[in-house]
Design an enzyme around this catalytic site. Structure first.
Site, mmCIF file in Angstrom:
data_model
loop_
_atom_site.group_PDB
_atom_site.id
_atom_site.type_symbol
_atom_site.label_atom_id
_atom_site.label_comp_id
_atom_site.label_asym_id
_atom_site.label_seq_id
_atom_site.Cartn_x
_atom_site.Cartn_y
_atom_site.Cartn_z
ATOM 1 N N ASN A 88 92.673 11.362 153.328
ATOM 2 C CA ASN A 88 92.347 12.494 153.342
ATOM 3 C C ASN A 88 93.712 13.440 154.001
ATOM 4 O O ASN A 88 93.999 14.656 153.017
ATOM 5 C CB ASN A 88 91.104 12.862 154.098
ATOM 6 N N ALA B 288 83.949 18.491 149.007
ATOM 7 C CA ALA B 288 84.569 18.304 150.785
ATOM 8 C C ALA B 288 85.934 17.634 151.207
ATOM 9 O O ALA B 288 86.670 17.850 150.003
ATOM 10 C CB ALA B 288 83.921 16.425 151.176
ATOM 11 N N CYS B 289 86.078 18.367 152.294
ATOM 12 C CA CYS B 289 87.797 17.987 152.813
ATOM 13 C C CYS B 289 88.050 16.900 152.121
ATOM 14 O O CYS B 289 87.591 15.676 152.519
ATOM 15 C CB CYS B 289 87.356 18.385 154.251
ATOM 16 N N PRO B 290 88.818 16.803 151.667
ATOM 17 C CA PRO B 290 90.539 17.712 151.295
ATOM 18 C C PRO B 290 90.035 18.628 150.043
ATOM 19 O O PRO B 290 91.408 19.594 149.928
ATOM 20 C CB PRO B 290 91.126 17.243 151.700
ATOM 21 N N MET B 291 89.202 18.382 149.987
ATOM 22 C CA MET B 291 89.288 18.671 148.262
ATOM 23 C C MET B 291 88.959 20.136 147.563
ATOM 24 O O MET B 291 89.884 20.807 146.683
ATOM 25 C CB MET B 291 87.716 18.068 146.791
#
Lengths: 131, 190
Positions: A22, B14-17
């Protein structure tokens, strides 16, 4: 000047993988130059088979549902996305030797190197993270 | 015909999409284009703002509609800063003025979809993304009232118009977000 982010991935469970990928994809999407050094258990995160079935930490298995509900991408998807965004993966040669792993056990497009290879990149980094 | 703004649907991601997709979407646009990003990730407001600042794009603001966040970005336009704003007119005062004088020049700078969902009667529609090409339709000596959803985009439009020689500009604050409440009661609906 390009912002550099250097990440060390030294652990091999699912939570570790999300932390690493992420941050890596977010940094790359913000135009950082990103390199991840995978060492010891961290090698699981880019191992062809292991990366698709990473374990949840003991006692945290119930979070599997949460991952599904929050619609977070899978680890193989995040790996592909990272590489598409230009994130460089370095697998630790020494760990590979200890574990008897060859480069073809890992996802395509990785580099194999030692600690110095990573340090050369990390010494100029603006952000350095260890997971 | 007004062009629609570029819209990226990142709902449910959702993050980081949302950031990853936004980066990809904005790469295909031209400098000055406005991108509207739809997202449900609550962290995306702070992320989009920070990302825009580090990537050289202007963050124009976020509107919330039900559970969906609408983020507005203007490509390669980080130099647009709300430095010296145009005079502000309070929405209530403005509504009164509109009642008294039907011939006011009102410019709604929101994007096409928002304009069609409800606007002041007689408001000209010049989206922020189109403004430069349509500025000549306005009379520089007239009083012009600029309105958007919250007052942020109309503020940016006002600064740009002022830089182009417009003198009598007013930014209606807080904008349509408060006014639509009145339309529900059946008042002022166009």
């Amino acid at each position: 000047m390009t912002t550099r982010t250097a990440i060390i991935a030294a652990n091999g469970e699912l939570f570790d993988a999300y932390k690493v990928f992420n941050i890596a994809t977010a940094a790359a999407a913000s135009e950082h130059e990103v390199t991840i050094f995978f060492t010891f258990e961290g090698l699981n995160l880019i191992h062809k088979q292991a990366s698709a079935n990473l374990p949840l930490p003991k006692g945290k298995e119930h979070f599997a549902e949460g991952f599904k509900n929050a619609n977070v991408p899978s680890i193989p998807e995040l790996i592909a996305m990272s590489q598409e965004l230009g994130v460089k993966f370095i697998a630790c040669q020494m760990t590979m030797d200890v574990m008897g792993l060859e480069v073809d056990a890992f996802v395509d497009g990785i580099d194999v190197g030692g600690a110095v290879t990573f340090l050369e990149f990390a010494k100029e980094a603006d952000v350095t993270l260890t997971f | 015909m007004m062009e629609t703004a570029h819209i990226l649907d990142a709902k449910g991601l959702a993050c980081p999409m949302p950031i990853v997709r936004t980066r990809k979407a904005i790469q295909g646009l031209s400098p000055g284009d406005v991108l509207e990003v739809l997202a449900t990730d609550k962290g995306s407001t702070a992320d989009i703002k920070a990302w825009a600042a580090s990537s050289g794009h202007a963050y124009l603001g976020t509107e919330t509609e039900a559970d969906v966040l609408h983020h507005f970005l203007k490509k390669d336009s980080a130099q647009i800063e709300v430095k010296e704003g145009i005079p502000v007119m309070d929405l209530k005062t403005f509504v009164k003025k509109v009642d008294e004088d039907k011939s006011l020049t009102i410019v709604d700078v929101r994007e096409e979809r928002e304009y069609h969902e409800g606007h002041f009667p007689g408001a000209l529609h010049i989206p922020l993304s189109e403004k430069e090409s349509q500025m000549h339709e306005l009379n520089k000596s007239e009083d012009i009232y600029l309105i958007c959803q919250t007052g942020r985009r109309s503020g940016i439009a006002g600064i740009q118009l002022a830089e182009n020689g417009f003198k009598n500009l007013y930014n209606v604050v807080p904008g349509m977000t408060e006014w639509t409440k009145q339309t529900k009661k059946g008042e002022l609906k166009s």
